[in-house]
Design an enzyme around this catalytic site. Structure first.
Site, PDB file in Angstrom:
ATOM      1  N   GLU A  77       0.820  -1.211   0.000  1.00 27.47           N
ATOM      2  CA  GLU A  77       0.000   0.000   0.000  1.00 27.47           C
ATOM      3  C   GLU A  77       0.856   1.264   0.000  1.00 27.47           C
ATOM      4  OE1 GLU A  77      -2.269  -3.416   1.448  1.00 27.47           O
ATOM      5  OE2 GLU A  77      -0.366  -2.548   2.087  1.00 27.47           O
ATOM      6  N   MET A 324      15.443  -4.499   3.435  1.00 27.04           N
ATOM      7  CA  MET A 324      14.180  -3.977   2.942  1.00 27.04           C
ATOM      8  C   MET A 324      14.427  -2.889   1.899  1.00 27.04           C
ATOM      9  SD  MET A 324      11.895  -5.727   4.426  1.00 27.04           S
ATOM     10  CE  MET A 324      10.465  -4.770   3.917  1.00 27.04           C
ATOM     11  N   GLY A 325      13.507  -2.764   0.963  1.00 20.09           N
ATOM     12  CA  GLY A 325      13.565  -1.688  -0.019  1.00 20.09           C
ATOM     13  C   GLY A 325      14.537  -1.904  -1.163  1.00 20.09           C
ATOM     14  N   LEU A 352       3.710  -6.079 -11.384  1.00 21.03           N
ATOM     15  CA  LEU A 352       4.077  -4.936 -12.220  1.00 21.03           C
ATOM     16  C   LEU A 352       5.499  -4.455 -11.939  1.00 21.03           C
ATOM     17  CD1 LEU A 352       0.786  -2.830 -12.190  1.00 21.03           C
ATOM     18  CD2 LEU A 352       1.610  -4.413 -13.945  1.00 21.03           C
TER      19      LEU A 352
END
Length: 436
Positions: A77, A324-325, A352
């Site tokens: 989100e 993370m990321g 995507l």
């Protein structure tokens, strides 16, 4: 039943009693949740200790008020909302942006994307008192809920304060719609108090309409993830000393148990004929990093953790991305992608992201979180459905033997992004109409 306009709506006595009953049950459960947070804070190095106070409405005040509050449950989100937030920041540079999350991984992604340019904290428990305390400190002019997670008291308190609440990139599966229908006395008032719902697909639009959202409060904007992914940087210079095209790399992104085992078993078969193939495994949740590392050890695989090296040695074919990321950094140097949460029955994560890097994509049969996206990708040949290790290895082997076929699939996925952009502008138009 058609849900009434927010201005003229008044909940019935039974609906109010249901919300009070929900609040009572939640209040009883909160002490146990608080104890869980305390235990978690002693075991992890994240900011859970900070979150335990914020969840009671004791949140830091922003520098400015009368801005936008975005609630994003977790990583997906946050990523989806990021392009909306960035566009608002461009058009209204003086507007205060506040982002709340529910999970520590979502919190980490907010910091990774926005650094200190947004105000951020954990969403409080859904009690009128805690939500009122938060809103009193933040004083937003609008609240945006991203995708899903509708909280009765948050929406009620905003409604009482005349703060418009929108659901952007709204998702509503048939299963969720049927469940909400059964608790209509609690759920219908939430819908009535919403200012607008921006549905991410026809399925979601139809389900919100079936639940009673009025036509003038419901817009089919399509999925802003198309726009977000299309705007992803097309490449990174290097990642861990790896460069795209030097050696074939399979990235298994956002994996859950038992998907890492599936990838390892398929890789062992592929290495018999393709010893140069490298595999990057990216678990969805950081608390599983160590479990996946032990899995690789049990298979006697020579691997490295991304957090411990700057360059991958030539004799290492497995990388555990335990940061993370960094998933898009891995996709940038990849040749093929597997998107997790799809062999594991989690509904499938965002296909995507690899499509933005023109990668041929594999997913398991469970793709119900993003059915429209996955249908588009399957129809154009960008996405292959794989049920087990055998199908993964045979699909990758086919791509290795026919690079042109892999390239064609990757380019088809990229075209899906380009052909379906526009949801961002539609969503921003809805936001503008709802607050002006």
């Amino acid at each position: 039943m058609v849900v009434a306009n927010t201005r003229g709506y008044k909940p019935t006595l039974l609906e109010t009693l249901c919300r009070w009953g929900y609040s009572l049950v939640l209040a009883i459960a909160i002490p146990f949740a608080f104890i869980h947070l305390l235990i978690k804070a002693t075991k992890t190095s994240d900011d859970s200790h900070r979150g335990r106070f914020e969840r009671f409405g004791i949140v830091p005040k922003p520098l400015k008020q009368n801005g936008y509050l975005f609630h994003c449950v977790s990583v997906g989100e946050v990523v989806a909302a990021s392009c909306v937030i960035k566009r608002i920041m461009q058009h209204e540079p003086d507007a205060q942006i506040t982002v709340t999350t529910t999970t520590s991984t979502g919190s980490a992604r907010v910091r990774d994307i926005f650094k200190d340019t947004v105000h951020h904290f954990y969403l409080p428990y859904d009690l009128s008192l805690t939500m009122s305390s938060m809103l009193k400190r933040i004083k937003p002019k609008a609240v945006m809920i991203t995708e899903v997670e509708l909280w009765p008291n948050l929406i009620h308190v905003c409604w009482k304060r005349n703060i418009p609440v929108m659901v952007i990139n709204a998702r509503m599966t048939e299963r969720s719609a049927k469940r909400y229908k059964k608790i209509g006395q609690l759920f219908n008032p939430m819908l009535a108090k919403l200012s607008h719902v921006c549905a991410q697909g026809q399925r979601d639009y139809d389900n919100y309409a079936w639940l009673g959202v009025a036509q003038d409060k419901l817009t089919l904007t399509n999925n802003i993830k198309f726009d977000q992914a299309a705007n992803t940087a097309s490449s990174f210079a290097h990642f861990l000393g790896l460069a795209k095209g030097e050696r074939p790399i399979l990235v298994a992104g956002s994996t859950h148990e038992p998907e890492e085992s599936v990838i390892v078993e398929s890789a062992k078969v592929l290495w018999n004929e393709n010893p140069q193939l490298r595999v990057i495994i990216v678990p969805r949740h950081p608390e599983r990093f160590e479990a996946v590392a032990k899995l690789l050890e049990r298979h006697n695989l020579n691997f490295v953790k991304s957090s411990e090296v700057d360059n991958v040695p030539d004799d290492v074919n497995v990388i555990l991305l335990d940061e993370m990321g960094k998933l898009n950094h891995a996709y940038a140097v990849a040749k093929f992608a597997f998107v997790g949460g799809s062999i594991a029955d989690r509904g499938g994560h965002n296909a995507l992201e690899p499509a933005a890097f023109s990668l041929p994509i594999m997913m398991g049969p469970h793709t119900y979180n993003n059915p429209v996206i996955c249908d588009y990708l399957k129809e154009c040949g960008a996405l292959s459905i794989v049920e087990d290790a055998s199908r993964v290895s045979s699909t990758v082997q086919e791509w290795l033997e026919s690079p042109s076929k892999a390239e064609k699939a990757g380019m088809a996925g990229k075209k899906v992004l380009q052909d379906n952009s526009g949801a961002l502008d539609s969503t921003l138009a809805c936001i503008h109409r709802s607050i002006h």
